[in-house]
Enzyme design. Structure first.
Site, mmCIF file in Angstrom:
data_model
loop_
_atom_site.group_PDB
_atom_site.id
_atom_site.type_symbol
_atom_site.label_atom_id
_atom_site.label_comp_id
_atom_site.label_asym_id
_atom_site.label_seq_id
_atom_site.Cartn_x
_atom_site.Cartn_y
_atom_site.Cartn_z
ATOM 1 N N SER A 1 13.929 16.042 1.097
ATOM 2 C CA SER A 1 14.892 16.112 2.198
ATOM 3 C C SER A 1 15.438 14.727 2.537
ATOM 4 O O SER A 1 16.651 14.554 2.733
ATOM 5 C CB SER A 1 14.238 16.730 3.432
ATOM 6 O OG SER A 1 13.761 18.033 3.161
ATOM 7 N N GLY B 1 10.319 20.004 1.607
ATOM 8 C CA GLY B 1 9.403 18.960 2.043
ATOM 9 C C GLY B 1 10.121 17.700 2.501
ATOM 10 O O GLY B 1 11.342 17.573 2.405
ATOM 11 N N VAL B 2 9.328 16.744 2.978
ATOM 12 C CA VAL B 2 9.876 15.506 3.528
ATOM 13 C C VAL B 2 10.580 14.685 2.454
ATOM 14 O O VAL B 2 11.695 14.187 2.659
ATOM 15 C CB VAL B 2 8.753 14.675 4.188
ATOM 16 C CG1 VAL B 2 9.288 13.325 4.659
ATOM 17 C CG2 VAL B 2 8.133 15.431 5.357
ATOM 18 N N ASP B 3 9.948 14.526 1.295
ATOM 19 C CA ASP B 3 10.459 13.595 0.286
ATOM 20 C C ASP B 3 11.844 14.007 -0.232
ATOM 21 O O ASP B 3 12.774 13.201 -0.236
ATOM 22 C CB ASP B 3 9.481 13.489 -0.883
ATOM 23 C CG ASP B 3 8.091 13.065 -0.436
ATOM 24 O OD1 ASP B 3 7.998 12.389 0.610
ATOM 25 O OD2 ASP B 3 7.108 13.421 -1.109
ATOM 26 N N GLU C 1 -7.853 -6.440 1.930
ATOM 27 C CA GLU C 1 -7.005 -5.261 2.081
ATOM 28 C C GLU C 1 -7.695 -4.088 2.764
ATOM 29 O O GLU C 1 -7.025 -3.186 3.286
ATOM 30 C CB GLU C 1 -6.462 -4.817 0.705
ATOM 31 C CG GLU C 1 -7.489 -4.265 -0.274
ATOM 32 C CD GLU C 1 -8.158 -5.327 -1.133
ATOM 33 O OE1 GLU C 1 -8.596 -5.004 -2.247
ATOM 34 O OE2 GLU C 1 -8.251 -6.492 -0.677
ATOM 35 N N HIS D 1 -12.532 -8.614 -0.092
ATOM 36 C CA HIS D 1 -11.349 -7.752 -0.110
ATOM 37 C C HIS D 1 -10.663 -7.760 1.259
ATOM 38 O O HIS D 1 -11.099 -7.065 2.176
ATOM 39 C CB HIS D 1 -11.730 -6.320 -0.487
ATOM 40 C CG HIS D 1 -12.101 -6.157 -1.921
ATOM 41 N ND1 HIS D 1 -11.177 -5.835 -2.892
ATOM 42 C CD2 HIS D 1 -13.295 -6.284 -2.554
ATOM 43 C CE1 HIS D 1 -11.790 -5.766 -4.068
ATOM 44 N NE2 HIS D 1 -13.068 -6.046 -3.882
ATOM 45 N N CYS E 1 -11.224 -11.009 -5.566
ATOM 46 C CA CYS E 1 -12.430 -10.480 -6.222
ATOM 47 C C CYS E 1 -12.411 -10.744 -7.738
ATOM 48 O O CYS E 1 -12.573 -11.873 -8.155
ATOM 49 C CB CYS E 1 -12.586 -8.991 -5.897
ATOM 50 S SG CYS E 1 -14.280 -8.382 -6.197
#
Length: 510
Positions: free
Chosen positions: A228, A224-226, A170, A168, A80
């Protein structure tokens, strides 16, 4: 050295999607602002992508870039704005389209045997989004694709692997967009496509061993996930030299402090719990502004954390669960970003802490973090936990925070989450929570008039939190949740459901 595709961002709202699609090809990539190109000698650079932009190439202050450092050295794909910039900068001509070319279109011509379009057929749907269009190409280029309305939908420089497209690939609306990007990174850039969860774990553990040696590291666990996953990665690398601290700020979900602390110890982590909720309630007393809440909570957390860290001798590092969306939202092609919200994991530490920072997940999106956790053998129950904001329930209580409001919202949230689990909806939702509104409404309970709080329920679906849509929960489940809350939580007499998407709304209300 890890094979890397470099994405140079001109400010497009969908640049992150380019990274996601490339990573879906098991190829590592990084996003950097176009005006802050990193030292390329530090990379095993396989290719470069130029993103779209909200700017027009015809603007006086249009972003400019010198591509000589990588053009002709590695393949390049310009999308683009990037395509229009290359065309104009190398002698082509642009004009402002009579009508903005926006939305679905179909390829009416594809150059035979062009490697960018391998396996893609004419009539493939693409997504256009631009107000300028290329009307004349540079002399050393050729058209490689067209649509009915756009003759130069894509072009290539002669005798080099430099490609440009005005659509685009994506976005999901470009039906063969992922195939096109795969053709570029695997077929043209010759990436091996070996960037997997397993390889990330192996490489990262080895890097952490080399980086940290015998040094001690402290990590603030959040439940949380991060954080951990970051803890388990670090534990694999340095074992008991990792000291985890789980602070109860009084703003967690119901029973979360006790439950999560137990689960961490069951994972073999070296973790201590610190109950500091009264300190947090004190600093939040009378504070209503969302940013002031975040800053007060962040400062208090650092104070508590620093105090606990001083009980451990010779700590050299602070580990954080920073992930890629935190980093992306905290940088801008025009310098510091306009503040949407402060990210508690991004921005550094007070000087007095004298600790170096290690962030093993800072290049990963949330779903990638979960896949890493799976590779590490972590519990699916922990890995599928919904994201929870760093400031906790403080930013789900609009206005001033009190202990009694926190307890009320904990009960509401508990009913909401447990009912989603009961009806099989928890794992279908990216994130869910309840918001306590600073308004009261008239109601009737029994024969009495009530004047009590309103709570809003929020449930969204997303891939990485950068964009999100509200979840169409069945009416009968919403009815059960509403009745349970109103009947069991004293102080609430009205429940509403938030049906706004991100953008324009954010996932959290504050």
């Amino acid at each position: 050295m890890q094979e890397t595709i470099l994405i140079l961002d001109f400010g497009s709202q969908v640049t992150q999607l380019i990274a996601r699609r490339i990573r879906e090809c098991s190829v590592y990539c990084e996003i950097h602002p176009y005006n802050h190109i990193p030292d390329l000698s530090a990379y095993n650079l396989k290719g470069v992508v130029l993103s779209g932009s909200p700017y027009s190439v015809l603007d006086v202050n249009a972003p400019q870039i010198d591509t000589s450092a990588f053009r002709k050295h590695v393949p390049m794909l310009a999308i683009c704005y990037g395509a229009q910039y290359l065309a104009q900068h190398h002698g082509g001509k642009l004009s402002t389209a009579k009508t903005r070319e926006y939305g679905r279109s179909n390829l009416s011509f594809i150059a035979p045997q062009n490697p960018l379009f391998k396996g893609i057929l004419e009539d493939s749907q693409v997504w256009m989004s631009h107000s300028d269009t290329i009307v004349e190409l540079p002399s050393d280029t050729k058209v490689i694709c067209s649509t009915k309305d756009v003759r130069i939908a894509g072009f290539q420089f002669e005798n080099e692997d430099t490609f440009a497209i005005q659509f685009h690939p994506e976005v999901y609306h470009s039906t063969d967009g992922k195939r096109l990007l795969e053709n570029f990174v695997i077929g043209i850039c010759k990436c091996t496509g070996d960037w997997t969860s397993h390889s990330f774990v192996q490489t990262t553990v080895e890097q952490l061993k080399a980086q940290l040696g015998d040094d001690k590291v402290i990590l603030g666990l959040s439940g949380g996930v991060d954080s951990s996953v970051a803890a388990v990665l670090l534990h694999q690398a340095i074992g008991q030299n990792l000291h985890c601290i789980f602070v109860n700020n009084g703003l967690l979900r119901k029973q979360e402090y006790e439950d999560v602390l137990t689960s961490y110890k069951g994972m073999g982590l070296n973790v201590r719990g610190v109950d500091a909720k009264q300190r947090f309630y004190k600093v939040l007393d009378g504070v209503s502004d969302p940013e002031q809440k975040r800053k007060a909570i962040g400062k208090t957390f650092i104070d508590v954390f620093d105090s606990e860290a001083h009980t451990i001798d010779n700590v050299k590092w602070l580990a954080q669960g920073t992930i890629y969306p935190d980093v992306i939202e905290s940088m801008s092609v025009n310098g510091p970003s306009a503040t949407i919200k402060s990210h508690h994991n991004v921005g550094g530490l007070p000087d007095y802490m004298k600790l170096k920072v290690v962030e093993p997940l800072r290049t990963l999106f949330k779903d990638e973090v979960r896949r890493i956790g799976t590779s590490l053998g972590m519990s699916p129950t922990l890995l599928q936990r919904h994201p929870f904001p760093g400031p906790g329930l403080a930013i789900r209580i609009l206005g001033a925070v009190t202990e009694s409001k926190v307890q009320l919202l904990q009960e509401v949230d508990h009913i909401f989450i447990q009912t989603l689990r009961q009806y099989g909806w928890y794992d279908k939702v990216w994130q869910a929570g309840a918001i306590l509104l600073p308004v009261q409404s008239v109601g009737v309970m029994g024969d009495e008039r009530t004047y009590e709080y309103v709570v809003a329920l929020r449930a969204v679906e997303s891939t990485d939190g950068m964009t999100a849509d509200w979840v169409h929960l069945p009416y009968d489940i919403l009815s059960v949740i509403s009745n349970e809350i109103i009947n069991k939580v004293k102080g609430v007499n009205r429940v509403v459901y938030d049906i706004s998407s991100k953008p324009p709304a954010t996932i959290e209300w504050e």
